[in-house]
Write an enzyme that holds these catalytic residues in place. Sequence first.
Site, short mmCIF file in Angstrom:
data_model
loop_
_atom_site.label_atom_id
_atom_site.label_comp_id
_atom_site.label_asym_id
_atom_site.label_seq_id
_atom_site.Cartn_x
_atom_site.Cartn_y
_atom_site.Cartn_z
N GLY A 184 0.79 -1.23 0.00
CA GLY A 184 0.00 0.00 0.00
C GLY A 184 0.82 1.27 0.00
O GLY A 184 1.70 1.45 0.81
N SER A 185 0.55 2.19 -0.91
CA SER A 185 1.29 3.43 -0.96
C SER A 185 0.72 4.35 -2.03
O SER A 185 -0.46 4.28 -2.35
CB SER A 185 2.76 3.15 -1.22
OG SER A 185 3.54 4.29 -0.92
#
Length: 217
Positions: A184-185
């Site tokens: 996630g980013s």
Amino acid sequence: MKLHRESKGTITVATILFIILGALAIYFLEIWSLMIILPLLVVYSLVFWFFRVPNRDILEHKENVIAPVDGKVVMIKEVEENEFLKEKVIQVSIFMSPLNVHICRYPVSGKVIYKKYHPGKYLVAWHEKSSTDNERTTVAVESLTHHKVVFRQIAGYVARRIVFYCNDGDEAKAGHEFGFIKFGSRMDVFLPLDTEIICKIGDITKGGLDVIARMKD
């Protein structure tokens, strides 16, 4: 299902933990161990799902700017890019959830002219200041349309490892992989002010396939 090369260490650790915790659950809980094993199996499967590498037919592009990642467009705005370009540009930001494919791809074709890694904080990836305060990498490409395009991998609250494989002088091909972010980013792309923006906030993107903007030749 093909798995990404960055999966090796994570899957090894996940497998060891699954075996140990599963064995302990069976030993101490016997038939009730399924209450532990089934949720563990779901988490274990999600690890494999996260590192999947989908088959995608990548086309040749010149003026087109391609979505660098799978995710959701969360920001389109005029900003000052102070690290490399030192001028006003249009920023397009795409947020990736932990369930998205996390391969990072070149948004434009051309030549890599700059790269730099920055240690930093781990603010939630959709926070506006994450672009300048979080752990991140910055890459710049001289595009085939003779524009300088900057793009940035940004670590988030969950993502704690950014990987990028490109070097100065490398050939960049729009839609092809240059890095990976774990769990996630966000990816920011900084484009010239006269770029035609095709995407809009809320759009769901497929990395390597969707055209998000078009630059003037």
